[in-house]
Design an enzyme around this catalytic site. Structure first.
Site, PDB file in Angstrom:
ATOM      1  N   GLU A 184     107.563   7.122  49.007  1.00 47.13           N
ATOM      2  CA  GLU A 184     108.281   5.996  49.610  1.00 47.13           C
ATOM      3  C   GLU A 184     109.300   5.375  48.671  1.00 47.13           C
ATOM      4  OE1 GLU A 184     104.877   6.805  52.165  1.00 47.13           O
ATOM      5  OE2 GLU A 184     105.134   6.634  49.987  1.00 47.13           O
ATOM      6  N   HIS A 244      95.572   1.819  56.871  1.00 47.81           N
ATOM      7  CA  HIS A 244      96.642   2.011  57.850  1.00 47.81           C
ATOM      8  C   HIS A 244      96.714   0.856  58.846  1.00 47.81           C
ATOM      9  CE1 HIS A 244      95.567   6.010  56.375  1.00 47.81           C
ATOM     10  NE2 HIS A 244      96.757   6.435  56.748  1.00 47.81           N
TER      11      HIS A 244
END
Length: 282
Positions: free
Chosen positions: A70, A139
């Site tokens: 990321e 998540h």
């Protein structure tokens, strides 16, 4: 003929997922500077299938699969924006965005101000947020309040298919970084969308249901829950006003104050942690 009624623009029923895809497709078609990149956005069609079919339509130069890094690909997006492109970076879930926090806080949010206004970062970052899908602790966070804390970026939280499209369109026209938080439980939600409508205005809240007894102030995935609660309370004669913030930074403070001035009571609803949360800020 005098008095003839003119039909309004056609409304199309589509899911939240399809509304985001519609905005992405329109941006890719209309502006050669726009490209989409992120993990699995190409051949797999996106973790939540938002970008399904876009690779075949626009090719690998415009829809780019990235490594699982990321910080690297968000940094590349910042660099592309500095170079005059209009990148859309998809981060699979908000949890993974923490790996790019240095790029966000020390580069994306600050370069305009560090350069005295000489540099612009027209970057859009999309990510799924929220709980409720049984995908475990790593998540399921709701960290949009963290991002609303950072000066130099904008934060939008669409709750409907129409806003998912309209706020993304607005983000793509902004000269500064805009972070779009899409609640993962909403992707299958359907609603009517006017594909000819102008982009929505970032920083403007919307009353989803008027009332005078209490203000339910919320956003994103909690808007539907607030409307359901309002329906139940209406059966008891309690008129609840539901205010959808739609944008956390900038926050539509006048809309919040106007609603509470009318009802004299406020309940703030979100999925973030309570201590030092965005709800506490409101």
């Amino acid at each position: 003929m005098p008095g003839r009624l003119h039909a309004g623009p056609p409304m199309i029923k589509m899911t939240y997922r399809e509304a985001v895809r519609s905005a992405l497709r329109e941006a890719l078609r209309s502006d050669s500077r726009v490209f989409l990149m992120g993990e699995d956005v190409g051949r797999y069609g996106g973790c939540f299938k938002v970008s399904h079919g876009l690779l075949e339509e626009f090719g690998p130069e415009r829809v780019r699969d990235t490594p699982l890094s990321e910080s690297t690909f968000l940094g590349a997006g910042i660099g592309a924006a500095l170079g005059g492109m209009r990148p859309i970076v998809e981060i699979m879930t908000v949890n993974f965005s923490l790996l790019a926090m240095d790029q966000i806080v020390n580069n994306a949010a600050t370069l305009r101000h560090m350069s005295g206004g000489q540099l612009s970062i027209p970057l859009v970052v999309r990510m799924a947020t929220g709980a409720g899908r049984q995908v475990a602790a790593q998540h399921s966070h709701s960290l949009e309040g963290w991002y609303a804390h950072i000066p130099g970026i904008k934060v939008v939280v669409p709750a409907t298919p129409a806003d998912a499209r309209g706020l993304l369109q607005a983000a793509l026209r902004d000269p500064d970084p805009v972070f779009v938080f899409e609640h993962s439980a909403l992707y299958g939600m359907d609603g009517e969308v006017d594909e000819s409508a102008a982009p929505e205005e970032i920083g403007r809240a919307l009353i989803r249901r008027p009332g005078d007894a209490v203000s339910l102030i919320t956003y994103g995935g909690c808007v539907g829950k607030a409307l359901q609660a309002a329906d139940q309370l209406a059966a008891d004669g309690i008129a609840v006003e539901v205010l959808d913030l739609r944008s956390l930074r900038p926050l539509d403070t006048p809309a919040v104050l106007a609603s509470v001035a009318k009802t004299h009571r406020a309940v703030i609803v979100d999925e973030g942690w309570r201590t030092c949360s965005f709800a506490a800020e409101v």
